[in-house]
Design an enzyme around this catalytic site. Structure first.
Site: not given
Ligand code: C2G
Length: 131
Positions: A44, A46
């Site tokens: 990803k 990340k």
């Molecule tokens: N999220 C949120 N508000 C934020 C930051 C994140 O609602 N300010 C939500 C994201 O939309 C996601 C969850 O928190 O649903 C986790 O976010 P991340 O850790 O950034 O995950 P991500 O990189 O989006 O990975 O297969 C799916 C992926 O693994 C998602």
């Protein structure tokens, strides 16, 4: 029992994550979190500040979270939904429509993302503090 699943990296756990997890849990009675492995994070583009086990520990401390499983690939979601008898898949709406392919197996719900907070902004802010 209505079972809900969501996925993410959940690095530097913050209130945007917590609000997402609380709303996800409120969609059912049991919440499973597919937590991105360090290896999957590389796919990803990340790099998490906290290790997988540290991020798992933090999530397991939350009342909203019932089970943490590893997320190791984009393709595992269908298998997970069947394996854990999931009724609802949910993600923040920055993923709107990206997982609609699961809708033949379970409900698919996108929740409004919390504005003005992200792991990136937190890490940048910490990095800018004078030590
Ligand atoms: N999220 C949120 N508000 C934020 C930051 C994140 O609602 N300010 C939500 C994201 O939309 C996601 C969850 O928190 O649903 C986790 O976010 P991340 O850790 O950034 O995950 P991500 O990189 O989006 O990975 O297969 C799916 C992926 O693994 C998602």
């Amino acid at each position: 029992m209505r079972r809900v699943i969501t996925y993410g990296t959940f690095d530097t756990l913050h209130f945007g994550h917590i609000r997402l997890l609380q709303r996800a849990r409120a969609l059912g009675d049991y919440l499973i979190v597919g937590l991105s492995s360090d290896e999957f994070n590389k796919k990803k583009d990340k790099k998490a500040f906290h290790s997988w086990s540290e991020r798992k520990y933090l999530l397991e401390a939350l009342r909203a979270v019932d089970l943490v499983i590893p997320e190791e690939s984009w393709e595992q979601k269908r298998k997970d939904v069947k394996l854990y008898h999931v009724n609802t898949f949910t993600m923040g709406d920055d993923w709107e429509n990206k997982f609609d392919f699961l809708s033949d197996l379970c409900d698919v719900v996108y929740l409004p993302r919390t504005r003005d907070i992200s792991s990136t902004t937190i890490r940048t802010a910490i990095g800018s503090l004078e030590c």
